[in-house]
Design a protein around this motif. Structure first.
Motif, PDB file in Angstrom:
ATOM      1  N   HIS A   1       0.818  -1.210   0.000  1.00 35.52           N
ATOM      2  CA  HIS A   1       0.000   0.000   0.000  1.00 35.52           C
ATOM      3  C   HIS A   1       0.857   1.269   0.000  1.00 35.52           C
ATOM      4  O   HIS A   1       0.574   2.230  -0.722  1.00 35.52           O
ATOM      5  N   PHE A   2       1.905   1.252   0.807  1.00 35.03           N
ATOM      6  CA  PHE A   2       2.744   2.444   0.936  1.00 35.03           C
ATOM      7  C   PHE A   2       3.968   2.405   0.011  1.00 35.03           C
ATOM      8  O   PHE A   2       4.796   3.319   0.050  1.00 35.03           O
ATOM      9  N   LYS A   3       4.066   1.320  -0.805  1.00 33.66           N
ATOM     10  CA  LYS A   3       5.150   1.201  -1.787  1.00 33.66           C
ATOM     11  C   LYS A   3       6.525   1.349  -1.127  1.00 33.66           C
ATOM     12  O   LYS A   3       7.366   2.163  -1.551  1.00 33.66           O
ATOM     13  N   LEU A   4       6.744   0.551  -0.104  1.00 36.25           N
ATOM     14  CA  LEU A   4       8.012   0.599   0.616  1.00 36.25           C
ATOM     15  C   LEU A   4       9.106  -0.122  -0.180  1.00 36.25           C
ATOM     16  O   LEU A   4       8.938  -1.292  -0.543  1.00 36.25           O
ATOM     17  N   PRO A   5      10.218   0.547  -0.463  1.00 41.54           N
ATOM     18  CA  PRO A   5      11.274  -0.020  -1.320  1.00 41.54           C
ATOM     19  C   PRO A   5      12.238  -0.900  -0.531  1.00 41.54           C
ATOM     20  O   PRO A   5      13.337  -0.479  -0.182  1.00 41.54           O
ATOM     21  N   LEU A   6      11.852  -2.147  -0.260  1.00 40.62           N
ATOM     22  CA  LEU A   6      12.726  -3.064   0.452  1.00 40.62           C
ATOM     23  C   LEU A   6      12.472  -4.480  -0.045  1.00 40.62           C
ATOM     24  O   LEU A   6      11.325  -4.853  -0.316  1.00 40.62           O
ATOM     25  N   ASP A   7      13.534  -5.253  -0.195  1.00 37.32           N
ATOM     26  CA  ASP A   7      13.411  -6.642  -0.615  1.00 37.32           C
ATOM     27  C   ASP A   7      12.465  -7.383   0.329  1.00 37.32           C
ATOM     28  O   ASP A   7      12.571  -7.266   1.555  1.00 37.32           O
ATOM     29  N   ARG A   8      11.526  -8.147  -0.254  1.00 39.34           N
ATOM     30  CA  ARG A   8      10.490  -8.797   0.541  1.00 39.34           C
ATOM     31  C   ARG A   8      11.069  -9.783   1.559  1.00 39.34           C
ATOM     32  O   ARG A   8      10.630  -9.834   2.709  1.00 39.34           O
ATOM     33  N   ALA A   9      12.057 -10.566   1.156  1.00 40.03           N
ATOM     34  CA  ALA A   9      12.652 -11.533   2.076  1.00 40.03           C
ATOM     35  C   ALA A   9      13.337 -10.833   3.250  1.00 40.03           C
ATOM     36  O   ALA A   9      13.210 -11.252   4.411  1.00 40.03           O
ATOM     37  N   GLN A  10      14.060  -9.753   2.963  1.00 31.08           N
ATOM     38  CA  GLN A  10      14.723  -8.996   4.026  1.00 31.08           C
ATOM     39  C   GLN A  10      13.692  -8.377   4.964  1.00 31.08           C
ATOM     40  O   GLN A  10      13.862  -8.376   6.192  1.00 31.08           O
ATOM     41  N   MET A  11      12.615  -7.855   4.374  1.00 28.62           N
ATOM     42  CA  MET A  11      11.564  -7.236   5.176  1.00 28.62           C
ATOM     43  C   MET A  11      10.915  -8.264   6.111  1.00 28.62           C
ATOM     44  O   MET A  11      10.638  -7.977   7.275  1.00 28.62           O
ATOM     45  N   HIS A  12      10.679  -9.469   5.601  1.00 34.50           N
ATOM     46  CA  HIS A  12      10.092 -10.523   6.423  1.00 34.50           C
ATOM     47  C   HIS A  12      11.024 -10.880   7.587  1.00 34.50           C
ATOM     48  O   HIS A  12      10.563 -11.088   8.716  1.00 34.50           O
ATOM     49  N   ARG A  13      12.324 -10.989   7.315  1.00 34.00           N
ATOM     50  CA  ARG A  13      13.274 -11.301   8.386  1.00 34.00           C
ATOM     51  C   ARG A  13      13.250 -10.223   9.464  1.00 34.00           C
ATOM     52  O   ARG A  13      13.221 -10.525  10.667  1.00 34.00           O
ATOM     53  N   GLU A  14      13.263  -8.984   9.027  1.00 36.37           N
ATOM     54  CA  GLU A  14      13.239  -7.881   9.990  1.00 36.37           C
ATOM     55  C   GLU A  14      11.931  -7.864  10.775  1.00 36.37           C
ATOM     56  O   GLU A  14      11.929  -7.629  11.993  1.00 36.37           O
ATOM     57  N   ALA A  15      10.808  -8.101  10.089  1.00 32.52           N
ATOM     58  CA  ALA A  15       9.498  -8.055  10.746  1.00 32.52           C
ATOM     59  C   ALA A  15       9.374  -9.151  11.795  1.00 32.52           C
ATOM     60  O   ALA A  15       8.814  -8.933  12.877  1.00 32.52           O
TER      61      ALA A  15
END
Length: 290
Positions: A243-257
């Protein structure tokens, strides 16, 4: 009488008039229903404070609660269209979007139907003023959802009686244009230890808490919110990121989340949103919410 005596009498009359005005308190405010779609009830002034920019998210962004979302939406839609609908208690796990869902569904139904559907929030400490509020609302041409967030009652708290009267409607009955939605972490709106203590010390345990526990029975719909799975949590993250078009690799984002959730000891919609805020801040991005 001399002129000086007249002045003294006039000054005394003015002083008494000022004192009476202070005792009477401020005059009731004039409520403007056209000022907004959401309001906050201010009982001291009998005033409905307009909320120009409500704190809410779009309905599509609320993930992991599809079943209860659809039930609440259908109930709200029926009410907006003038058909029979139930008061609703949304209860369960913290941070799973109970209050966000109420506000999002209100906005979605209002936009979809074009009906003048208003949301009036009542703070927990103002529950005792509900009869006064309903007396004001019953004469309006609008459909109104009265909303109380984080509703619960403690020992020796008698405000629940005002809520029971509002839900049942007393002699007049609940106004046809008013519906009541509440959120709570407790299904019966009372702490478990309070219920157990009253039952153990009462002559008739089954009747000791019946009056208070029966409060939740006044809600025709109970919608339960439970702790979310890892899959649902990541779906929430993905929904916000898209929705907010956040520019981050999905796998990295999942690890961080997932690491973010671990440090807080919970997975929920609130935790997901807090991570997204942190991520957007690191990216120097501003999150525009409706």
């Amino acid at each position: 009488m001399t002129e000086d005596q007249n002045k003294l009498i006039l000054a005394e009359v003015r002083r008494l008039a000022d004192a009476l005005e202070r005792l009477a308190g401020p005059a009731p405010a004039v409520n403007d229903w056209n000022a907004a779609d959401c309001f906050v009830w201010a009982p001291a002034r009998l005033y409905l404070q307009p909320v120009a920019r409500p704190n809410r998210v779009e309905l599509a962004l609320i993930r992991g609660v599809d079943h209860v979302r659809d039930i609440l939406h259908e109930n709200t839609l029926r009410f907006a269209e003038g058909f029979a609908a139930n008061n609703v208690l949304l209860w369960g796990a913290r941070g799973m979007g109970k209050s966000s869902l109420v506000k999002a569904v209100h906005e979605d139904v209002r936009r979809a139907t074009g009906v003048s559907l208003k949301l009036v929030e009542v703070h927990r400490e103002d529950i005792s003023s509900l009869p006064v509020l309903l007396d004001i609302l019953k004469d309006t041409p609008h459909r109104i959802i009265v909303f109380c967030d984080d509703l619960s009652f403690d020992h020796d708290d008698t405000a629940y009686k005002s809520l029971k009267a509002a839900l049942d409607g007393g002699v007049e009955g609940r106004p046809d244009n008013v519906l009541f939605y509440a959120t709570s972490n407790r299904r019966h709106l009372l702490p478990r230890n309070m219920m157990e203590n009253e039952q153990s010390t009462a002559i008739n345990p089954s009747e000791a808490v019946e009056e208070k526990v029966s409060l939740s029975d006044r809600f025709g719909l109970w919608l339960g919110f439970h702790k979310c799975s890892q899959e649902d949590y990541l779906l929430m993250i993905d929904g916000y990121a898209d929705h907010f078009k956040l520019p981050l690799d999905r796998a990295q984002m999942h690890r961080e989340a997932l690491e973010w959730a671990t440090t807080r000891g919970a997975r929920s919609g609130r935790v997901a949103w807090q991570y997204i805020q942190d991520l957007a801040g690191r990216q120097r991005m501003v999150l525009e919410r409706d």
